[in-house]
Scaffold this active site. Structure first.
Site, PDB file in Angstrom:
ATOM      1  N   ARG B  50      32.968 -14.376  43.454  1.00  0.00           N
ATOM      2  CA  ARG B  50      32.869 -15.402  44.045  1.00  0.00           C
ATOM      3  C   ARG B  50      32.122 -15.115  45.497  1.00  0.00           C
ATOM      4  NH1 ARG B  50      39.240 -17.278  43.672  1.00  0.00           N
ATOM      5  NH2 ARG B  50      39.357 -17.397  41.342  1.00  0.00           N
ATOM      6  N   ASP B  52      31.475 -16.799  49.486  1.00  0.00           N
ATOM      7  CA  ASP B  52      31.989 -17.909  50.537  1.00  0.00           C
ATOM      8  C   ASP B  52      30.914 -18.721  51.154  1.00  0.00           C
ATOM      9  OD1 ASP B  52      34.573 -16.927  51.179  1.00  0.00           O
ATOM     10  OD2 ASP B  52      33.900 -15.223  52.318  1.00  0.00           O
ATOM     11  N   TYR B 111      26.155  -5.155  48.021  1.00  0.00           N
ATOM     12  CA  TYR B 111      25.910  -6.599  49.092  1.00  0.00           C
ATOM     13  C   TYR B 111      24.731  -6.006  50.260  1.00  0.00           C
ATOM     14  CZ  TYR B 111      30.043  -9.459  47.513  1.00  0.00           C
ATOM     15  OH  TYR B 111      30.515 -10.348  46.900  1.00  0.00           O
ATOM     16  N   ARG B 198      32.198  -8.668  55.298  1.00  0.00           N
ATOM     17  CA  ARG B 198      31.977  -9.589  56.570  1.00  0.00           C
ATOM     18  C   ARG B 198      33.002  -8.737  57.786  1.00  0.00           C
ATOM     19  NH1 ARG B 198      32.637 -15.669  55.167  1.00  0.00           N
ATOM     20  NH2 ARG B 198      32.765 -15.773  57.502  1.00  0.00           N
TER      21      ARG B 198
END
Lengths: 246, 246
Positions: B50, B52, B111, B198
Site C-alpha cells: 500500500r 499513502d 523505496y 518516512r
C-alpha cells in the site's frame, strides 16, 4: 538604482511562455508583479531568451533595475514568497554593473530536450517530456545531428515568426544520448533561431524512427526550406538549461 | 481465468494512496475501473504494497485475475488508454501462475526518498520532492542511517495505524547520497512497517540539520517509543521503486 541579475527555474506548463502576453499568464508577468508588490516599482524583467508556451527552464537568467535598497537575501526570499503559487523559483540573485544585460551580454545558451522513448505513456513526468512510443535509434540520430553542428543557414529550422535578422547561426554542439528510457538532446550555441531546437529534434526523430537516413538531415539543411522539415517537437520536452556570460 | 502481473508507474499527487478509499480517488480504483470498462469484469487489483496519499511509484507491482482472453499487448494498451487522464501508466504486463501473488510472493521492496536541499523552493519538481531549505550534512545522516540497518524492533518508526503483527523487521540497506541539489535515501527490506521510511527519513533530517547526533538515531531505535521520534517526512518525496520476486 541597482541592476539585479536573477537566476530562475520555472515549470512552463501553466504559462504562455517567458514574455508578457495579452492572452494569458507569463513568467515575466509573474516575476514583475511579485517585484511590484515587494518594492512598489514597475521594473521590467529582461531575460537571456524568450521561451515558448510550455517550455521549461532549469536556470533562465534575467535582470531588472530596482531603486529600493535590498540585500540579495531579501530580494530572493521576497520574490519566492510573493510569486507563489506560480511554479517559478528564483534560485540566485546578484548585483551587476549598470551596463550588464541578460540578453545582450549573453555569449552562450544551452538547451536540453527530453524524449520519453517507450510504449507506455509517462505518469510521473507528464508535461516534462515528449512521449515518442516507437523505438528510436539514438546512434542514427547522433549521426544526423552531426550534420547540423557548425555555421549554417538554418532557414529550414526556423519558425515563420522568427524575428532574427539573419538565419546564419553557429551551432556549437548537438549531442544525442540515451539515458535509461529517455533520449536527451543537448544543444549549445551563442544564440538560436525561434523554434530551432524543436525543429532540429523533430527532424532527428524522423531519423530515429527510420523514415529518414542521417544524411537526409544534411539535405534538409541545404534545402533552406521549411517544407523540407520533419515535424516540430512539442514544447513540453524543452528546457532552457543555462545562459553563459563572459 | 488468467492471472496477470502488472507493473505500474504513478504520480501519487492526486490520489488518496494505492488502496481504495471511500473519501477520494485511489490508484487501485482507477485501475480497477479501467479494467472493468475494458473487460466487463470487476476484478480486484492486489499490490505488492500500500502507499499513502501523495506517495509515488516508479514500478509498483500488482496482479488481477481476468476471464476475458487478452494478449499482453492488448491488456497494457487498453488499460493505458482507458485510465487517462489519471497519471497512472501500466509499463509492463505478463501472465503468472494462479498461485503467484503480488503481495505474498514478494520477497523484497525498495523505496527512494528525495529531498531538495536548497534555500529556494522547487519549481520543476514541486510535489515530487521534500523541500528542506536548511543545509543538511549527508555524511552525518549516512552515519545515523547505519544504526538502523539490520534486524530491529522498529516500534519507534511505526505509525499508530500500522497493521503489521510484529514491529521486528530487517532493514537490508539504507543509503544516503547527495545528488546535485538533492539528497537521496534508498531503503531496501523484505517488508516495511507503515510510515517506516518516512519516519526514518524525518529522523535522519534531525541529524542532518545538527539537532541530533548520529548516535541519537540508535537511542531512538532502542527506546521503542514513538515519542522518541523526529518528525515524519512528508509523502511527496517518497517513491516505491521496485518489488522483488524469486
Amino acid at each position: 538604482m541597482t541592476r539585479w541579475r536573477l537566476t530562475i527555474e520555472f515549470d512552463g506548463g501553466p504559462f504562455m511562455g517567458w514574455q508578457r502576453q495579452d492572452h494569458g499568464p507569463s513568467v515575466q508577468q509573474a516575476l514583475e508583479e511579485a517585484l511590484l508588490r515587494m518594492t512598489g516599482e514597475r521594473a521590467a524583467m529582461h531575460a537571456a531568451g524568450r521561451t515558448d508556451a510550455g517550455v521549461h527552464a532549469l536556470a533562465m537568467t534575467a535582470h531588472a533595475d530596482v531603486a529600493k535598497p535590498l540585500t540579495e537575501h531579501r530580494l530572493r526570499e521576497g520574490l519566492n514568497a510573493l510569486i507563489r503559487p506560480a511554479p517559478v523559483s528564483v534560485t540566485a540573485v546578484s548585483q551587476v554593473a549598470d551596463d550588464w544585460h541578460a540578453r545582450f551580454s549573453c555569449v552562450g545558451r544551452r538547451y536540453l530536450y527530453r524524449i520519453l522513448n517507450r510504449r507506455p505513456p509517462p505518469a510521473l513526468n507528464r508535461g516534462k517530456v515528449w512521449h515518442v512510443p516507437v523505438p528510436l535509434d539514438a546512434d542514427a540520430m547522433a549521426e544526423g545531428a552531426a550534420h547540423l553542428v557548425g555555421r549554417h543557414d538554418f532557414t529550414t529550422f526556423r519558425s515563420v515568426h522568427c524575428q532574427s535578422q539573419s538565419p546564419l547561426k553557429t551551432l556549437d554542439s548537438l549531442k544525442v544520448e540515451r539515458v535509461g528510457e529517455e533520449i536527451h538532446f543537448r544543444a549549445a550555441a551563442r544564440s538560436f533561431l525561434h523554434h530551432q531546437v524543436r525543429s532540429m529534434v523533430g527532424t532527428l526523430v524522423q531519423v530515429g524512427n527510420g523514415r529518414w537516413g542521417p544524411e537526409d538531415v544534411k539535405s534538409a539543411l541545404v534545402a533552406k526550406d521549411r517544407q523540407a522539415l520533419g515535424l516540430n517537437a512539442p514544447p513540453e520536452g524543452l528546457y532552457f538549461v543555462e545562459a553563459i556570460y563572459p
